[in-house]
Design a protein around this motif. Sequence first.
Motif, mmCIF file in Angstrom:
data_model
loop_
_atom_site.group_PDB
_atom_site.id
_atom_site.type_symbol
_atom_site.label_atom_id
_atom_site.label_comp_id
_atom_site.label_asym_id
_atom_site.label_seq_id
_atom_site.Cartn_x
_atom_site.Cartn_y
_atom_site.Cartn_z
ATOM 1 N N ILE A 1 5.741 2.467 1.941
ATOM 2 C CA ILE A 1 4.418 1.208 1.829
ATOM 3 C C ILE A 1 4.631 0.225 0.689
ATOM 4 O O ILE A 1 5.101 0.008 -0.681
ATOM 5 C CB ILE A 1 3.262 2.220 0.806
ATOM 6 N N ASP A 2 4.413 -0.726 0.757
ATOM 7 C CA ASP A 2 4.236 -1.972 -0.077
ATOM 8 C C ASP A 2 2.178 -2.519 -0.283
ATOM 9 O O ASP A 2 1.614 -3.049 0.410
ATOM 10 C CB ASP A 2 4.653 -3.422 0.502
ATOM 11 N N SER A 3 2.314 -1.305 -1.161
ATOM 12 C CA SER A 3 0.801 -1.291 -1.700
ATOM 13 C C SER A 3 0.383 -2.657 -2.049
ATOM 14 O O SER A 3 -1.292 -3.011 -1.735
ATOM 15 C CB SER A 3 1.387 -0.856 -3.159
ATOM 16 N N GLU A 4 1.041 -3.383 -2.557
ATOM 17 C CA GLU A 4 0.535 -5.133 -3.131
ATOM 18 C C GLU A 4 -0.283 -6.307 -1.716
ATOM 19 O O GLU A 4 -0.927 -5.979 -1.554
ATOM 20 C CB GLU A 4 1.333 -5.982 -4.230
ATOM 21 N N ARG A 5 0.800 -5.621 -0.977
ATOM 22 C CA ARG A 5 0.521 -6.523 0.620
ATOM 23 C C ARG A 5 -0.114 -5.900 1.237
ATOM 24 O O ARG A 5 -0.594 -6.189 2.729
ATOM 25 C CB ARG A 5 2.012 -7.467 0.886
ATOM 26 N N ASN A 6 -0.428 -4.478 1.241
ATOM 27 C CA ASN A 6 -1.247 -3.436 2.272
ATOM 28 C C ASN A 6 -0.161 -2.875 3.209
ATOM 29 O O ASN A 6 -0.563 -3.456 4.664
ATOM 30 C CB ASN A 6 -2.516 -3.132 2.436
ATOM 31 N N GLU B 1 2.799 8.071 1.262
ATOM 32 C CA GLU B 1 0.854 8.142 1.913
ATOM 33 C C GLU B 1 0.695 6.830 1.695
ATOM 34 O O GLU B 1 1.061 5.689 1.129
ATOM 35 C CB GLU B 1 0.605 8.791 0.421
ATOM 36 N N GLY B 2 -0.193 5.976 2.489
ATOM 37 C CA GLY B 2 -0.946 4.431 2.712
ATOM 38 C C GLY B 2 -1.618 3.733 0.449
ATOM 39 O O GLY B 2 -1.494 4.755 -0.371
ATOM 40 N N SER B 3 -1.643 2.773 0.758
ATOM 41 C CA SER B 3 -1.734 1.899 -0.734
ATOM 42 C C SER B 3 -3.601 2.734 -0.666
ATOM 43 O O SER B 3 -3.832 2.929 -2.209
ATOM 44 C CB SER B 3 -2.050 0.202 -0.344
ATOM 45 N N ASP B 4 -4.158 2.544 0.444
ATOM 46 C CA ASP B 4 -5.321 3.447 0.396
ATOM 47 C C ASP B 4 -4.960 5.082 0.582
ATOM 48 O O ASP B 4 -4.452 5.094 1.482
ATOM 49 C CB ASP B 4 -6.427 3.082 1.255
ATOM 50 N N PRO B 5 -5.047 5.698 -0.746
ATOM 51 C CA PRO B 5 -3.877 6.928 -0.097
ATOM 52 C C PRO B 5 -4.965 8.131 0.596
ATOM 53 O O PRO B 5 -4.643 9.564 0.611
ATOM 54 C CB PRO B 5 -3.948 8.001 -1.329
#
Length: 306
Positions: free
Chosen positions: A66-71, A24-28
């Motif tokens: 996914i590295d959510s912090e850095r997208n 799942e993406g940092s934008d889900p």
Amino acid sequence: MSKIQVNKLHTLTGHNDCIYALAEGSDPRFFYTGAGDGMVVEWDLDLPKDGKLIAKLPHSVYALAIDSERNFLIIGHNFEGIHVIDLNENKEIWNLKITDQAIFDIKVFGGEILIGTGDGVLIVVDSVQRSVKKHIKLSSKSIRVMAIAAEKRQLALGLSDHSIKILDLANNFQPLTNLNGHTNSVFALNYSPDEKVLVSAGRDAHMKFWDSENYTLLENIVAHMYAINFLSFKDDGKYLVTCSMDKSIKVWDAKNYKLMKVIDKARNAGHGTSINKVLWSSYSGHVISISDDRTISIWQIEEENL
């Protein structure tokens, strides 16, 4: 009493080989798939039919994170290493050749990328320095799956030596405990959203619930006919889904350890071959599944109170 209603919303195609990786993406709203064809594709849950090719690699892809912090999207490139894609720029910004083994799972914790390999080594990469910080040899057998309890700062690893190892992320990956309940490879591992329970499953077709306070076994269920490949919690922790080599997806009451629904080809026009990963979307509440049959299915799973 609740009853679960299932409706298949979409079948997505585009991969030319078995699909192994799902994230799942940092934008889900977005999710990512990787396959035996080396292709990594971005999908939009609002416009699911339009997949966008993110990368094409020479070898198969078993793992995405996914590295959510850095997208960033981190791709595990089997027998090579990792490729890091900046999803804002839609381009690869760096890569690292780190192994000649298969990469079965990748997790991100803070500024570190944790990579589980086919020769039982946990490779820790510093994502700022873009370099390997350490190799931790855990077994002669593969690390197949990892799960992080971020609040507890613990890392659980499922291995082909049938064990589950718990490491302390707050204390330099020191071993905390070893769980020896399974009789074959551990493929599926996830903490409940409240981190109170760790659920494991694997080639022995058993699903086990562990109290994560002291890692005592709470429940053991013969959950499928064949290997359980993956499991995913709904974000409220009430339900979880498992998927299997037996071509079915099962919906479970996670609190009461009860089977609520079986999704398969005969009843729901499900997958025709082994289902490799499932993801309970935190964006739409739908369940996404990927399979050896080269397709992605999106399922509406609704609770009906009786």
